[in-house]
Design a protein around this motif. Structure first.
Motif, PDB file in Angstrom:
ATOM      1  N   ARG A 132      32.563  37.284  44.531  1.00 67.54           N
ATOM      2  CA  ARG A 132      33.820  37.169  45.284  1.00 67.54           C
ATOM      3  C   ARG A 132      33.611  37.557  46.749  1.00 67.54           C
ATOM      4  O   ARG A 132      34.085  36.874  47.665  1.00 67.54           O
ATOM      5  CB  ARG A 132      34.886  38.079  44.655  1.00 67.54           C
ATOM      6  CG  ARG A 132      36.262  37.991  45.287  1.00 67.54           C
ATOM      7  CD  ARG A 132      37.143  39.128  44.799  1.00 67.54           C
ATOM      8  NE  ARG A 132      36.631  40.417  45.236  1.00 67.54           N
ATOM      9  CZ  ARG A 132      37.047  41.591  44.756  1.00 67.54           C
ATOM     10  NH1 ARG A 132      37.973  41.642  43.822  1.00 67.54           N
ATOM     11  NH2 ARG A 132      36.534  42.716  45.215  1.00 67.54           N
ATOM     12  N   LYS A 159      36.297  34.209  40.422  1.00 69.70           N
ATOM     13  CA  LYS A 159      36.170  34.965  41.670  1.00 69.70           C
ATOM     14  C   LYS A 159      36.348  34.079  42.885  1.00 69.70           C
ATOM     15  O   LYS A 159      36.415  34.552  44.015  1.00 69.70           O
ATOM     16  CB  LYS A 159      34.780  35.610  41.760  1.00 69.70           C
ATOM     17  CG  LYS A 159      34.547  36.923  41.087  1.00 69.70           C
ATOM     18  CD  LYS A 159      35.427  37.301  39.963  1.00 69.70           C
ATOM     19  CE  LYS A 159      34.683  37.428  38.667  1.00 69.70           C
ATOM     20  NZ  LYS A 159      34.900  36.394  37.701  1.00 69.70           N
ATOM     21  N   PRO A 162      40.077  34.154  44.697  1.00 67.76           N
ATOM     22  CA  PRO A 162      40.239  35.403  45.465  1.00 67.76           C
ATOM     23  C   PRO A 162      39.283  35.497  46.646  1.00 67.76           C
ATOM     24  O   PRO A 162      39.667  35.959  47.728  1.00 67.76           O
ATOM     25  CB  PRO A 162      39.961  36.492  44.425  1.00 67.76           C
ATOM     26  CG  PRO A 162      40.318  35.865  43.123  1.00 67.76           C
ATOM     27  CD  PRO A 162      39.907  34.431  43.255  1.00 67.76           C
ATOM     28  N   THR A 229      41.297  33.770  33.864  1.00 72.23           N
ATOM     29  CA  THR A 229      41.399  34.057  35.292  1.00 72.23           C
ATOM     30  C   THR A 229      41.537  32.788  36.123  1.00 72.23           C
ATOM     31  O   THR A 229      42.302  32.747  37.091  1.00 72.23           O
ATOM     32  CB  THR A 229      40.180  34.866  35.753  1.00 72.23           C
ATOM     33  OG1 THR A 229      39.974  35.963  34.862  1.00 72.23           O
ATOM     34  CG2 THR A 229      40.380  35.400  37.154  1.00 72.23           C
ATOM     35  N   ASN A 233      44.630  32.030  38.486  1.00 69.88           N
ATOM     36  CA  ASN A 233      44.495  31.776  39.921  1.00 69.88           C
ATOM     37  C   ASN A 233      45.437  30.661  40.372  1.00 69.88           C
ATOM     38  O   ASN A 233      46.101  30.765  41.409  1.00 69.88           O
ATOM     39  CB  ASN A 233      43.063  31.338  40.255  1.00 69.88           C
ATOM     40  CG  ASN A 233      42.077  32.479  40.334  1.00 69.88           C
ATOM     41  OD1 ASN A 233      42.442  33.616  40.592  1.00 69.88           O
ATOM     42  ND2 ASN A 233      40.812  32.171  40.123  1.00 69.88           N
ATOM     43  N   ASN A 305      41.925  40.505  35.142  1.00 66.71           N
ATOM     44  CA  ASN A 305      41.041  40.564  36.313  1.00 66.71           C
ATOM     45  C   ASN A 305      41.831  40.691  37.604  1.00 66.71           C
ATOM     46  O   ASN A 305      41.330  41.214  38.602  1.00 66.71           O
ATOM     47  CB  ASN A 305      40.171  39.306  36.391  1.00 66.71           C
ATOM     48  CG  ASN A 305      38.888  39.441  35.589  1.00 66.71           C
ATOM     49  OD1 ASN A 305      38.322  40.519  35.491  1.00 66.71           O
ATOM     50  ND2 ASN A 305      38.435  38.346  35.010  1.00 66.71           N
ATOM     51  N   HIS A 306      43.064  40.224  37.594  1.00 67.97           N
ATOM     52  CA  HIS A 306      43.845  40.256  38.827  1.00 67.97           C
ATOM     53  C   HIS A 306      44.386  41.641  39.156  1.00 67.97           C
ATOM     54  O   HIS A 306      44.909  41.844  40.256  1.00 67.97           O
ATOM     55  CB  HIS A 306      44.949  39.203  38.778  1.00 67.97           C
ATOM     56  CG  HIS A 306      44.388  37.817  38.904  1.00 67.97           C
ATOM     57  ND1 HIS A 306      43.650  37.429  39.994  1.00 67.97           N
ATOM     58  CD2 HIS A 306      44.406  36.758  38.062  1.00 67.97           C
ATOM     59  CE1 HIS A 306      43.259  36.177  39.827  1.00 67.97           C
ATOM     60  NE2 HIS A 306      43.696  35.752  38.667  1.00 67.97           N
ATOM     61  N   HIS A 309      41.712  41.777  41.635  1.00 66.26           N
ATOM     62  CA  HIS A 309      41.696  40.756  42.694  1.00 66.26           C
ATOM     63  C   HIS A 309      42.922  40.805  43.602  1.00 66.26           C
ATOM     64  O   HIS A 309      42.800  40.605  44.815  1.00 66.26           O
ATOM     65  CB  HIS A 309      41.583  39.371  42.085  1.00 66.26           C
ATOM     66  CG  HIS A 309      40.295  39.112  41.380  1.00 66.26           C
ATOM     67  ND1 HIS A 309      39.081  39.583  41.838  1.00 66.26           N
ATOM     68  CD2 HIS A 309      40.020  38.435  40.226  1.00 66.26           C
ATOM     69  CE1 HIS A 309      38.129  39.209  41.007  1.00 66.26           C
ATOM     70  NE2 HIS A 309      38.668  38.517  40.026  1.00 66.26           N
ATOM     71  N   GLY A 600      40.107  47.267  44.488  1.00 70.77           N
ATOM     72  CA  GLY A 600      39.559  45.919  44.492  1.00 70.77           C
ATOM     73  C   GLY A 600      38.080  45.843  44.206  1.00 70.77           C
ATOM     74  O   GLY A 600      37.522  44.763  44.076  1.00 70.77           O
ATOM     75  N   SER A 602      35.349  46.452  46.056  1.00 67.69           N
ATOM     76  CA  SER A 602      34.676  45.650  47.078  1.00 67.69           C
ATOM     77  C   SER A 602      33.922  46.538  48.054  1.00 67.69           C
ATOM     78  O   SER A 602      34.495  47.463  48.637  1.00 67.69           O
ATOM     79  CB  SER A 602      35.701  44.807  47.845  1.00 67.69           C
ATOM     80  OG  SER A 602      35.104  44.183  48.963  1.00 67.69           O
TER      81      SER A 602
END
Length: 610
Positions: A132, A159, A162, A229, A233, A305-306, A309, A600, A602
């Motif tokens: 992502r 991914k 996002p 996911t 999305n 998963n969100h 995300h 997140g 990240s």
């Protein structure tokens, strides 16, 4: 539209207040970019411009000597992903659509796109979450040429959307539209597929029979049809107003799909800075749009998963969303859709029953979504309570159906499947995690049992095959967080735990790893944060201190995630050594810099100070 629900209003106001510093910085940035990047042909030097125009066969004069908008295509095309295979033909068609209205279009760049269905349970999955960030970075590289008046974003799966959102938001002074390709036709019945998987886990059918079953499900170009996911999305992009109304689940390679792609290109040109309906992406993705994404996720039982995300996408726009916000929204938003794995029908059945148009109509009428956000469509969210159709060759939109076409799958707000959205925050002395209660029977919402602790999902499978888990047990799988190994999804756990539950045992999962919208019926606290591996301060998460036999209580009803055994005074368990191969060593910088799942997960956003 109905009066906004008090919880939606309160949570939105809190997010707005909390986000003021970051949101102000973000809006200042994109507005400065809009001012700085004026007319392309006067901003850049002639040599720079000549490089841009050199490859634009047939469009060079239009680009060089007119003020026609030049639109970027950022594509996640590859034919490894069935969902993205149709994108191979999109750019040529989109350039023709752009010329119809006097605009031009160029492929600005490609972004990586991996299929979690291929890597599921194998080493490549450890690259998945950080792909992502790589996608966001690749989007940034594509758009860094600054030669464009708008962004057409071609991406669908896990991914990828996002990542495209995060990357595109850093160029939020430009308009953007997502263009999907649609789901594959329905294959074998989901119940039949699930049964074969469990029989294989029990050793009652062989690999050949399992492969035939899987190929009967994943069998054609288009998005996989379960509500995981990827399809979540698509739902979110409509709830945020970033793609055309009703475009999520129209099949690939059909006249209606082509008409929607054509309309998306035309609309993107119309909302650019040079027109009279300027709609920059960064203004569109505001706090209300982020809340709409969460509401849609909850109302349809979308992918867990969100929970990772959406906070990450929000951060890219200067907005802070946390799991407490999502939990409170979950208690207010009813579950009005049951799509496999939460029901028997897939996204094609969902679309036929009324789909996104019906969902958005119900949410707006119930005061559960913000109708006053800026969208790519002319009249805002009201336009999304419709469905597209062809009248001859002309694309038209009609009101969404008043009644659901199948109340086993899609229901009105007044007769919801559940009074809440079924994605709950669980927390306690083991940290904070996500529990997807909409996928679990209510009598299984509370599990209290001794634990077995594992460091890999393969070790769980070995213990299951040896008969060591045939009892009431909470399986803890740790050192699966972003810093440890990239936070892979752990779907190898689903069949054996499902077998144990079907045998009558009280079973649950607690992990700092991920499960997605494809996760099933076993109660689970996932994305547990802090993760077991030590953070940058050298502090381990509580899961690192657990031992076999400790008693843990997990309860979706009360929101409890706690160890009842006294674990004070223990040393943390040693983490498994870092692994190499399949490119995992190349992602070490992402692991080392990653923040928590609730933020997140990240490294890119953390290191950028967002």
């Amino acid at each position: 539209m109905a009066q906004l629900h008090s919880t939606i209003e309160r949570v939105t106001a809190r997010i707005i207040e909390r986000s003021k510093p970051g949101r102000t910085r973000y809006l200042d940035m994109i507005r400065a970019e809009a001012d700085r990047h004026g007319e392309r042909n006067s901003f850049f030097g002639c040599s720079n411009l000549a490089h841009t125009y050199a490859g634009a066969e047939g469009d060079q004069k239009t680009m060089a000597f007119t003020k026609a908008p030049n639109l970027a295509i950022v594509t996640a095309y590859n034919d490894m992903l069935s969902a993205h295979q149709p994108y191979g033909r999109y750019p040529d068609a989109m350039k023709i659509y752009a010329r119809e209205i006097g605009a031009t279009m160029q492929v600005a760049g490609g972004v990586p796109a991996m299929c979690d269905g291929v890597t599921q349970g194998y080493e490549g999955m450890e690259l998945s979450l950080f792909s992502r960030d790589a996608i966001a970075l690749a989007t940034g590289v594509a758009m860094s040429h600054a030669m464009f008046d708008g962004m057409a974003l071609l991406g669908i799966c896990d991914k990828i959307v996002p990542g495209l959102v995060i990357g595109a938001l850093r160029f939020g002074h430009l308009p953007a539209v997502f263009i999907p390709s649609g789901p594959m036709p329905t294959g074998i019945a989901n119940k039949e597929k699930q049964k074969t998987r469990q029989l294989y886990a029990e050793g009652k059918v062989g690999r050949e029979e399992l492969l035939k079953s899987e190929m009967g499900s994943y069998h054609s170009v288009g998005t996989c049809t379960f509500y995981g996911t990827a399809n979540s999305n698509q739902m979110m992009m409509e709830m945020m107003g970033l793609q055309l109304p009703g475009s999520s689940f129209v099949p690939p390679n059909t006249p209606l799909r082509s008409a929607l792609t054509r309309a998306a290109v035309h609309r993107l040109a119309a909302i650019g800075k040079s027109g009279n309906d300027y709609r920059p992406m960064g203004e569109m993705v505001n706090e209300k749009a982020i809340v709409n994404a969460v509401v849609g996720l909850l109302a349809t039982g979308g992918s867990t998963n969100h929970a990772i995300h959406i906070p990450a996408m929000a951060r890219a726009a200067g907005i802070i969303l946390d799991w407490q916000d999502m939990d409170e929204l979950s208690h207010a938003v009813p579950l009005i859709a049951r799509v496999y794995p939460n029901g028997q029908g897939d996204v094609n059945h969902f679309h036929a029953a009324g789909g996104m148009g019906y969902v958005i109509k119900e949410l707006l009428a119930g005061g559960l979504a913000h109708g006053d956000i800026l969208t790519v469509s002319e009249n805002g969210m009201e336009d999304f309570a419709t469905e597209p159709f062809l009248n001859g060759e002309a694309l038209n939109f009609r009101p969404a159906p008043e009644a659901s076409g199948d109340e086993a799958m899609l229901r009105p707000v007044t007769n919801a499947f559940l009074p809440d959205g079924g994605m709950r925050l669980v927390q306690g002395n083991l940290g904070r995690g996500t529990f997807k209660s909409s996928a679990v029977e209510k009598e299984r919402w509370t599990i209290e049992a001794p634990i077995r602790v594992f460091d890999t999902q393969e070790d769980v499978q070995t213990a299951f095959k040896a008969g060591e888990l045939h009892k009431d047990v909470i399986v803890v799988v740790r050192f699966q967080g972003p810093r440890a190994n990239g936070m892979p999804e752990l779907h190898k756990l689903t069949p054996p735990l499902g077998v144990l539950q079907d045998k009558g045992f009280k079973v649950a999962l607690v992990t700092d790893g991920r499960m997605s919208g494809a996760s099933g019926k076993v109660p689970a606290a996932i994305h547990v944060t802090p993760e077991a591996l030590a953070d940058v301060r050298g502090v381990n998460g509580p899961l690192a201190y657990l031992r076999d036999g400790d008693v843990v209580r997990l309860c979706a009803a009360t929101g409890a995630l706690e160890v009842l055994t006294d674990i004070s005074g223990r040393e943390p368990a040693a983490a498994p050594p870092p692994v190499m191969g399949v490119g995992r060593e190349l992602f070490a910088m992402f692991r080392l810099g990653a923040d928590g799942a609730e933020q997140g997960g990240s490294a890119m956003l953390a290191l950028a100070g967002l």
